[in-house]
Design a protein around this motif. Structure first.
Motif, PDB file in Angstrom:
ATOM      1  N   TRP A   4      67.179  26.544  36.911  1.00  0.00           N
ATOM      2  CA  TRP A   4      67.137  27.293  38.168  1.00  0.00           C
ATOM      3  C   TRP A   4      65.829  27.046  38.910  1.00  0.00           C
ATOM      4  CZ3 TRP A   4      63.321  30.776  39.158  1.00  0.00           C
ATOM      5  CH2 TRP A   4      62.638  31.353  38.085  1.00  0.00           C
ATOM      6  N   THR A   7      66.382  24.071  41.007  1.00  0.00           N
ATOM      7  CA  THR A   7      67.184  24.462  42.171  1.00  0.00           C
ATOM      8  C   THR A   7      66.316  25.142  43.219  1.00  0.00           C
ATOM      9  OG1 THR A   7      69.126  24.770  40.744  1.00  0.00           O
ATOM     10  CG2 THR A   7      69.199  25.778  42.929  1.00  0.00           C
ATOM     11  N   GLY A  20      71.260  28.190  45.431  1.00  0.00           N
ATOM     12  CA  GLY A  20      69.878  28.464  45.806  1.00  0.00           C
ATOM     13  C   GLY A  20      69.715  28.576  47.304  1.00  0.00           C
ATOM     14  N   THR A 105      67.525  32.010  43.508  1.00  0.00           N
ATOM     15  CA  THR A 105      68.610  31.323  42.817  1.00  0.00           C
ATOM     16  C   THR A 105      69.327  32.328  41.919  1.00  0.00           C
ATOM     17  OG1 THR A 105      67.399  30.706  40.802  1.00  0.00           O
ATOM     18  CG2 THR A 105      67.115  29.289  42.728  1.00  0.00           C
ATOM     19  N   ASP A 106      70.408  31.872  41.299  1.00  0.00           N
ATOM     20  CA  ASP A 106      71.143  32.760  40.391  1.00  0.00           C
ATOM     21  C   ASP A 106      70.307  33.135  39.176  1.00  0.00           C
ATOM     22  OD1 ASP A 106      73.281  32.554  42.098  1.00  0.00           O
ATOM     23  OD2 ASP A 106      74.259  30.933  40.975  1.00  0.00           O
ATOM     24  N   GLY A 107      69.360  32.276  38.800  1.00  0.00           N
ATOM     25  CA  GLY A 107      68.574  32.542  37.602  1.00  0.00           C
ATOM     26  C   GLY A 107      67.249  33.231  37.834  1.00  0.00           C
TER      27      GLY A 107
END
Length: 370
Positions: A4, A7, A20, A105-107
């Motif tokens: 991530w 990203t 992202g 981002t997702d993370g």
């Protein structure tokens, strides 16, 4: 294998990676209310200085009006230094705006500043808080957003400068939507308090705190509460006394030197001793948060506030005015307990923004922290 962070870096480079996004960077204005006061302050200092000089030419340096004007001139000079420092910090941020970046981002998120990059995993962020009450700010651009983090991240919170999104309110809303609800275990009951709270506090002060504790250290904001008006009066008297002719000094007698010594030495020393007497037992810590309670120390010993006995935590904000700082905000943490007196903790002695402390306490109360 891409992470991530990769990203987030791609998003900051202007690419459009899947999962992202880069938060828009906006150059903030410098001259809002506080910035404008920083520009006006030196002119006010010059005005009062000129008025004091003219009055002295008519009535002498110990004329009450001249003395008052001299105190005002000195206070505005000190205010110029304080506000000028804030103005300089704002100018530095504005000039370096293009070196800031924030990617989601997702993370996790990646914060880019002129000095370093900071990566925060999403799971390490407990809450997003904007400074103050949005209903009372009137959309101030120069505000701060705090990311409250888990102790394992190595910090209690991260401050985001006001260079992202249209306003800090919009940024806070964006980050809250990105983070989503952070839920604790259902029907959570805080564990019983520690058997030796004084030992836990001493270990935290010695830097040997366990990983499930959050230690909030004292800052230096309490220095703003010093007896500066008395010091300015002493400087004004000293300035007038040294410019008196020798024969006039003999006529004044010991009163002026006595006032000078009292204002410049006795009062500051007494204030410093009283403050030291008050904060020395805290060993540099304002609060220690554990899974079961909040610990604070005074000369009477370690006070324990159990999470299960805590009714509410709230921010109390009042507008104050002082000769040195002008109009300013005085903020306190109000700790309401069941079947016990309410505790009010001034933010200047707290060492962290009240919003951050409330969020950390609520995280322990909900079982979000171990």
């Amino acid at each position: 294998m891409s992470t991530w962070i990769d990203t987030a870096e791609a998003a900051l480079r202007g690419e459009a990676p899947e999962g992202g996004e880069a938060v828009p960077v906006v150059t903030p204005p410098v001259l809002d209310g506080t910035g404008t006061r920083g520009v006006i302050a030196p002119f006010m200092a010059a005005f009062f200085g000129a008025a004091a000089y003219l009055q002295e030419q008519r009535s002498g340096p110990f004329d009450p009006i001249a003395l008052g004007l001299r105190v005002l001139a000195l206070s505005m000079t000190a205010r110029t230094i304080v506000l000028g420092r804030h103005l300089w910090q704002r100018l530095q941020i504005r000039l370096a705006t293009r070196n800031y970046g924030l990617a989601l981002t997702d993370g996790g998120l990646l914060l880019r500043t002129p000095t370093a990059d900071l990566a925060l995993a999403r799971e390490d962020i407990l809450a997003v808080k904007e400074r103050g009450d949005w209903r009372k700010r009137g959309g101030s651009r120069w505000n701060e957003v705090y990311l409250i983090t888990r102790p394992r991240s190595g910090r209690a919170y991260v401050t985001l400068p006001p260079v992202f999104d249209q306003t800090t309110g919009v940024l806070a809303e964006r980050l809250m939507r990105w983070l989503g609800p952070v839920e604790g275990p259902e029907n959570y009951e805080p564990p019983p308090p520690t058997e030796l709270p004084s030992k836990v506090f001493e270990q935290a002060a010695a830097g040997d705190a366990s990983q499930d504790l959050t230690v909030i250290r004292h800052g230096a904001a309490w220095l703003r509460r010093g007896p500066y008006v008395t010091v300015l009066v002493g400087i004004a008297i000293l300035d007038g006394f040294v410019r008196l002719p020798a024969e006039s000094r003999d006529q004044v007698g010991p009163m002026a030197p006595g006032l000078i010594v009292f204002s410049l030495l006795v009062v500051p020393i007494l204030w410093a001793l009283l403050i030291r007497y008050d904060i020395a037992p805290r060993r540099g810590l304002s609060l220690v948060l554990t899974p079961g309670e909040m610990l604070m120390r005074t000369r009477q010993g370690v006070h324990v506030v159990r999470w299960k006995n805590l009714d509410s935590l709230k921010l109390d904000s009042k507008r104050r005015w002082s000769l040195l700082y002008g109009q300013h905000e005085s903020r306190s943490l109000v700790i309401a307990r069941s079947n016990a007196d309410t505790i009010t903790y001034l933010e200047s002695f707290l060492g962290a923004p009240v919003e951050v402390v409330i969020a950390l306490c609520n995280a322990y109360r909900k079982g979000l922290l171990p």
